[in-house]
Design a protein around this motif. Structure first.
Motif, short mmCIF file in Angstrom:
data_model
loop_
_atom_site.label_atom_id
_atom_site.label_comp_id
_atom_site.label_asym_id
_atom_site.label_seq_id
_atom_site.Cartn_x
_atom_site.Cartn_y
_atom_site.Cartn_z
N GLY A 32 -13.79 61.55 -54.52
CA GLY A 32 -12.41 62.00 -54.45
C GLY A 32 -12.24 63.50 -54.46
N HIS A 91 -5.65 57.98 -49.74
CA HIS A 91 -5.45 59.01 -50.76
C HIS A 91 -4.07 58.92 -51.39
CE1 HIS A 91 -8.49 60.57 -47.96
NE2 HIS A 91 -9.01 61.14 -49.02
N VAL A 100 -5.66 64.65 -56.31
CA VAL A 100 -5.89 63.67 -55.25
C VAL A 100 -6.78 62.57 -55.80
CG1 VAL A 100 -6.85 63.27 -52.96
CG2 VAL A 100 -5.68 65.42 -53.46
N GLU A 102 -8.69 59.00 -54.52
CA GLU A 102 -9.03 58.11 -53.41
C GLU A 102 -8.96 56.67 -53.87
OE1 GLU A 102 -12.86 59.09 -51.85
OE2 GLU A 102 -12.17 60.98 -51.02
N TYR A 129 -1.75 58.62 -46.62
CA TYR A 129 -1.53 59.44 -47.80
C TYR A 129 -0.30 58.90 -48.50
CZ TYR A 129 -4.30 62.84 -45.09
OH TYR A 129 -5.26 63.47 -44.35
#
Length: 140
Positions: A32, A91, A100, A102, A129
């Motif tokens: 990530g 994400h 952020v 993942e 996203y």
């Protein structure tokens, strides 16, 4: 021959010290973790490597063209990079902290495949996203 040398050659890129060093930094990134060109430049400087910022940008662009890295443009930020992977991952981006995370979910992958098939569409690549806030980042 080191793995990064093989990957560079496989991508049709000449093995140079800046390319190897940048690939190694991306390879060592945690799950990530995404780095900007500036982040990579600072890490190289801390390691005592004499690689200019313009070179970092050029190498990252070459890596992207060769399919070695993925570039992401998270809202409100600059471009960040991660090694390209074969898995489908998405994400979550915290709009407050920029953190952020993942994630991957086979159910989401199946749903997207179903939607594409129903519409006579073949997915070759995708980016998802999600923007919001993580509960532990919300102060209340």
């Amino acid at each position: 021959m080191a793995l990064e040398n093989q990957e560079l050659r496989k991508a049709g890129l000449k093995v140079t010290l800046p390319r190897v060093k940048i690939y190694q930094l991306l390879e060592r990134a945690g799950e990530g973790e995404h780095f900007s060109a500036e982040d990579i430049y600072k890490m190289l400087m801390e390691m005592g490597e004499d690689v200019g910022l313009a070179t970092v940008y050029r190498v990252l662009t070459q890596f992207e063209s060769a399919g070695l890295v993925s570039r992401h443009h998270f809202e409100g930020g600059h471009s960040v990079f991660e090694l390209a992977r074969d898995d489908d991952h998405d994400h979550m981006v915290c709009v407050k902290t920029g953190r952020v995370c993942e994630f991957t979910d086979p159910r989401l992958n199946e749903l997207l495949d179903e939607i594409a098939e129903k519409n006579g569409f073949s997915i070759s690549d995708r980016t998802l996203y999600l923007y919001g806030q993580f509960k532990d980042d919300v102060q209340g």
